[in-house]
Design an enzyme around this catalytic site. Structure first.
Site, PDB file in Angstrom:
ATOM      1  N   CYS A 169       0.810  -1.227   0.000  1.00  0.00           N
ATOM      2  CA  CYS A 169       0.000   0.000   0.000  1.00  0.00           C
ATOM      3  C   CYS A 169       0.837   1.268   0.000  1.00  0.00           C
ATOM      4  O   CYS A 169       0.306   2.350  -0.231  1.00  0.00           O
ATOM      5  CB  CYS A 169      -0.940   0.024   1.202  1.00  0.00           C
ATOM      6  N   ASP A 213       9.386  35.934  31.578  1.00  0.00           N
ATOM      7  CA  ASP A 213       8.143  35.639  32.288  1.00  0.00           C
ATOM      8  C   ASP A 213       7.139  36.774  32.180  1.00  0.00           C
ATOM      9  O   ASP A 213       6.016  36.638  32.662  1.00  0.00           O
ATOM     10  CB  ASP A 213       8.443  35.361  33.769  1.00  0.00           C
ATOM     11  N   ASP A 215      20.835  35.398  37.334  1.00  0.00           N
ATOM     12  CA  ASP A 215      19.902  36.504  37.209  1.00  0.00           C
ATOM     13  C   ASP A 215      20.280  37.315  35.978  1.00  0.00           C
ATOM     14  O   ASP A 215      21.428  37.262  35.505  1.00  0.00           O
ATOM     15  CB  ASP A 215      19.945  37.383  38.463  1.00  0.00           C
ATOM     16  N   ASP A 247      15.146  29.629  46.450  1.00  0.00           N
ATOM     17  CA  ASP A 247      16.506  29.114  46.419  1.00  0.00           C
ATOM     18  C   ASP A 247      16.852  28.347  47.694  1.00  0.00           C
ATOM     19  O   ASP A 247      17.451  27.265  47.631  1.00  0.00           O
ATOM     20  CB  ASP A 247      17.496  30.261  46.188  1.00  0.00           C
TER      21      ASP A 247
END
Length: 1042
Positions: free
Chosen positions: A59, A375, A541, A742
């Site tokens: 097929c 964010d 950061d 943290d």
């Protein structure tokens, strides 16, 4: 890796996945039917003869070779469409049931049937096939728009298959293939390491013969070369780091004084309790309670510093062991996370400098992947990152060519040092000038973006192709991923490959808990696990740039050390800051904590995690326990001799040697046992690709994963509902429940038995910015203290959490307890700072008249306090000015920020009133230290201002009262004035902050002027010189004959 292929946005529904091209109109779908696998969505590829690979001759159902071979080996051996049994094709191994064929083209694979030897190899595969499914239905067969994305450096084509060129070209969309379906599993052994192992097995006999001849001297090199090689080999086998204990001449006197101070403190408290002040019982009782609390707090802070150590690293040995000439680089890959929220408080230029320093770090480019978490879903951050990626093509080769430090352009070009030192290339000056011009133009472009973002259009931000920015609503937007730099299209101006740079903004929807920074970091962990899956992760950061380009190598000296690295969960670097005034008025450098307390913790079980500048082991963040070393056999008595005691039966431990609550990483058999006992979907979430990556100790992306499937999964794992009913935030990743995530995250790792390392290279690894303004500094301290109070009232309180397992050492537990209860010291500290003023105003004192013998307790106590501080400074190298600034700000923060933190924490626990997280501003003033003198009123200033005024009034009132009462009252006054001046001196920096800039009149002059003016005014009133005084008796009263 395909870079700049467009911004991919997806919803948690997983049926919404679109690509936004920022520079061109959307292109129509290209029909690729017949060229994409209908099972996994990967390219079908071609055969060794160059023809299109066809799995079923009946097929023609499109299936790629890996899916075809997997179905023959593990499945039903039938075509999914026509149910016809698959025939063996050229290049495929035989399986049971194949008809005999005359073709012997692959006789070496004749008996390559899955047997017991492949049992461990297919562990992950069986998990994916047997247990993992996404639960997607037929409604998921929509046509997604997916650009080419990241593919891991370890990915390689399967033997006998060649990808079709241009099948995933830029701007083209994926075919009508269901990428929502389960991706076929892949063996764990198909990695670079496994490939090298196979090569070794094929040539093993020849290598053993060469080794034997080398030992016999028949095939050896020249003597000098052999000696050099042996010396290099011996050097490479040496430890990559070592402990440097503090000299005994410094640490032993320090410990002796601590013990002496403890004894003196006990005698002092005994005397205070047994000698009450009856006429001022309230003041006496308050002072005694405060002193007992101070003693308890001092013990928690002091004894974790009992075993301070230093450490040294050997970067040359690291290179000799893992970067040998003529061999592939064996340094471990590192995923680097940078988090940002608000580009107005965290300027894009600051973030750009951090990203540029990461891309230019001294580490193999194919082993670095930088992920930026936005964010706030800000288009300003997105566009500035695009500009940063373009400038990196010029900046990175310049840094590596001339080996400049630091590699953040803003700091490098403003550095007031001799930049020509050690530079010998004739073209350096010319290229530096050109690069500085390029950077200035880059700054102008970033500033233009910032100026444009000041005013938001009414209809929201529109991208260049006319598409609305998906993050216009920051609280309701899909997840977004953009690959800016990578393998394909990620080259610098000299044609060299650049590290990966990926923009990530997780999905946010109303009604979901997003958990602030901790949730953003966990989203990055999952995205990186799907796309690159490096075994180690560095988080920074946005304002902490890499100051030492070898920082990652420093961490690898501990994490990749075969002796100590297996049990190390993270390597923490100290925080260092730029832009602080010379005197460090508000103790922003926090040197006492980073250079004294952290060194002490490193000698116990390791330093606490402080939120940035930390390199993690990915497996430790996944909740795994450290590997168990072989235990020494215990002597078992036969029971016949009574002196050996009663014979004890051997305990039956789990097979993996670990705790039943957590998995162990010891051997593959442990993982098999783990797979049979744990529900991975409940633990890690419903993503088979991500779950597979969690089982790869050494990291890496499975070779059979298609770029489109990886991107699809990356969008899925950052959806807002992915963490529902999983262990994310409770046992895995960054822990939720406190704004100081943290401390909680590091605490959980230490409770599992991991240890951490404190690394202090001579050149600081990272540098950041600190809020030098008084109000911003107090708000920052308030956030830290509030997080500690939240931990104290949570189930993770270090006072009792983890006591059952007893894997956290007691001195380490003392340190964690101290990090959670130190805000409560604000209550006795506020009372103690108010007592001197009350004593002066009421003419009472907290202590009775003392004898000569009792005064020795006070003298000895003060001497021991000074001796402890001096000896602490001696072994740590901290200056006395830094120590004094820390003492001053301990009082300032204690009666302001810490006090408010306790109140807010109690309101949250008792009344459910939550507080909002405030991002610390990273903006800088044009004038040097201009922000230092900025006055910003906040309610945090009220308590210390009140204490200061009360004590100043008390001093004036006490002196005036002594003047009125005569000489006999001056003796008791000196004790009261001593304590009052102690408060005023500690609050002196706070008073300077209140008064702002004083260009002409020093603050100390103002203070003494007010004091002296008040005293002399009262004295003037007492003397009253304008009234005539007559000598002798008053004759008007007693008469003439008196």
């Amino acid at each position: 890796m395909e870079a700049s292929a467009g911004l991919v946005a997806g919803s948690h529904n997983r049926n919404e996945l679109v690509v936004i091209h920022g520079h061109e109109e959307p292109k129509p779908l290209k029909n690729l039917d017949g060229q994409v696998c209908e099972i996994c969505g990967d390219e079908i590829g071609v055969t060794v003869d160059g023809d299109l690979f066809v799995a079923c001759n009946e097929c023609g159902f499109p299936v790629c070779r890996p899916c075809y071979e997997y179905e023959r080996r593990e499945g039903t051996q039938q075509c999914p469409q026509c149910k016809t049994r698959y025939k063996r094709l050229k290049g495929s191994p035989r399986v049971e049931g194949d008809e005999d064929e005359e073709d012997v083209d692959d006789i070496e694979h004749e008996f390559n049937i899955d047997d017991e030897q492949n049992k461990h190899r297919n562990v992950v595969e069986s998990i994916l096939h047997g247990k993992m499914s996404y639960g997607r239905g037929p409604e998921d067969d929509e046509t997604p728009q997916i650009p080419p994305v990241i593919t891991g450096v370890r990915s390689r084509p399967v033997s006998g298959e060649f990808p079709i060129a241009g099948a995933l070209a830029y701007g083209e969309h994926m075919p009508n293939a269901s990428l929502h379906k389960r991706v076929h599993p892949y063996p764990m052994s198909e990695t670079e390491g496994a490939e090298r192992w196979d090569d070794k097995k094929e040539g093993g006999w020849k290598e053993r013969m060469d080794d034997w001849k080398m030992q016999q001297g028949n095939l050896g090199p020249e003597a000098d070369d052999a000696y050099d090689d042996m010396s290099m080999l011996d050097e490479a086998r040496q430890p990559l780091s070592r402990k440097v204990p503090i000299a005994s001449s410094k640490i032993n006197p320090y410990r002796m004084v601590i013990v002496a101070r403890l004894l003196i403190l006990a005698f002092f408290l005994r005397y205070r309790i047994l000698n009450p002040v009856h006429d001022a019982i309230g003041l006496w009782l308050t002072s005694v309670i405060c002193e007992i609390w101070f003693a308890f707090s001092w013990i928690l802070d002091q004894f974790p510093k009992w075993f301070p150590i230093d450490r040294e690293t050997y970067l040359d040995r690291l290179s000799l062991r893992y970067e040998r000439e003529g061999e592939p680089n064996m340094l471990a890959p590192v995923d680097i996370f940078v988090s940002t929220v608000d580009p107005m408080k965290e300027p894009p230029l600051v973030t750009a400098n951090t990203v540029l320093s990461i891309l230019a770090m001294d580490y193999p480019v194919d082993k670095i992947s930088c992920y930026i978490s936005d964010d706030g879903a800000s288009m300003l951050t997105f566009e500035s990152l695009s500009e940063t990626a373009e400038f990196a093509r010029k900046w990175v080769p310049f840094c590596k060519k001339f080996a400049i430090e630091p590699r953040a352009p803003e700091m490098y070009f403003t550095l007031k040092v001799d930049y020509l030192k050690d530079k010998v290339q004739p073209t350096f000056v010319k290229e530096r000038r050109a690069m500085k011009r390029e950077y200035e133009e880059f700054k102008v472009r970033i500033n233009a973006l910032v100026a444009k973002a000041q005013k938001v259009p009414p209809e929201g931000w529109i991208m260049q192709d006319g598409t609305p920015w998906p993050g216009n609503n920051t609280k309701d937007h899909p997840g977004m991923i953009q690959v800016f730099l990578g393998q394909s299209g990620g080259h610098d101006t000299e044609g060299n490959e650049l590290p990966r740079l990926v923009y990530v903004s997780r999905e946010k929807r109303p009604g979901f808990l997003h958990h602030k920074k901790a949730g953003a970091m966990n989203a990055l962990v999952r995205v990186s696990g799907v796309l690159t899956n490096a075994p180690f992760m560095l988080n920074l950061d946005c304002d902490h740039y890499i100051n030492n380009s070898k920082a990652a190598r420093e961490a690898m000296c501990f994490l990749m050390d075969p002796q100590i690295g297996r049990k190390v969960c993270y390597v923490q670097f100290p925080q260092r800051f730029d832009g602080i005034d010379r005197h460090d008025r508000y103790a922003n450098r926090n040197t006492v904590f980073f250079d004294i307390n952290m060194k002490g913790l490193d000698g116990i079980q390791g330093p606490v995690y402080v939120g940035t500048g930390c390199v993690f082991r990915r497996q430790a963040l996944y909740g795994y326990e450290p590997p168990k070393g072989p235990k020494r056999p215990k002597m078992v008595s036969c029971g016949c001799c009574p002196c050996f005691g009663r014979r004890k039966k051997d305990k039956k431990y789990p097979k993996n040697g670990g705790n039943e609550n957590g998995p162990s990483l010891e051997v593959e058999d442990d993982k098999e046992l783990l797979m049979s006992q744990m529900n991975f979907e409940k633990k890690f979430g419903q993503s088979a690709i991500f779950v597979t990556s969690t089982l790869m100790d050494q990291g890496g992306v499975p070779p059979s994963s298609s770029p489109a499937a990886l991107l699809k999964e990356a969008i899925h794992v950052i959806s807002c509902g992915y963490e529902d009913k999983t262990e994310w935030g409770s046992e895995l990743g960054w822990i939720y429940g406190s704004i100081t995530e943290d401390i909680l995250t590091g605490f959980k790792m230490h409770c599992r038995g991991w240890r951490s390392i404190y690394c202090m290279p001579k050149l600081p690894a990272f540098k950041g910015s600190a809020p030098i303004n008084l109000s911003d500094r107090l708000n920052q301290v308030l956030r830290w203290a509030l997080g500690s109070v939240e931990i104290f009232f949570s189930r993770h309180c270090p006072a009792w959490y983890g006591l059952k397992g007893a894997k956290l050492r007691w001195l380490e537990r003392f340190a964690y307890v101290n990090t959670t209860i130190y805000p409560f010291t604000s209550l006795p500290l506020l009372a103690y700072c108010t007592l001197p003023a009350i004593c002066l105003l009421t003419d009472k004192f907290i202590m009775p008249p003392i004898s000569t013998f009792a005064s020795l307790f006070f003298i000895a106590l003060f001497l021991s306090i000074f001796a402890t501080g001096i000896l602490e400074l001696r072994w740590s190298g901290v200056s006395i000015e830094e120590w004094w600034r820390n003492e001053q700000f301990w009082v300032i923060g204690g009666i302001s920020a810490h006090l408010f933190a306790v109140v807010q924490g109690l309101l949250k626990v008792l009344a459910g009133i939550d507080t909002n997280f405030t991002v610390t501003s990273k903006t800088t003033d044009d004038e040097e230290f201009g922000e230092l003198y900025t006055f910003k009123w906040t309610t945090l200033l009220i308590p210390p201002t009140t204490v200061l005024i009360i004590n100043l009034v008390g001093v004036v009132a006490g002196i005036s009262d002594a003047i009125n009462n005569g000489y006999q009252s001056w003796g008791p006054l000196f004790g009261k004035l001593f304590f009052s001046f102690w408060v005023i001196v500690h609050l002196y920096p706070f008073l300077k902050g209140l008064m702002g800039r004083q260009n002409r009149t020093p603050t100390i002059v103002v203070i003494w002027s007010v004091l002296l003016a008040s005293i002399f005014s009262l004295l003037w009133v007492r003397i009253d010189p304008f009234v005539l005084k007559t000598k002798g008796p008053d004759t008007t009263q007693c008469g003439i004959n008196c």
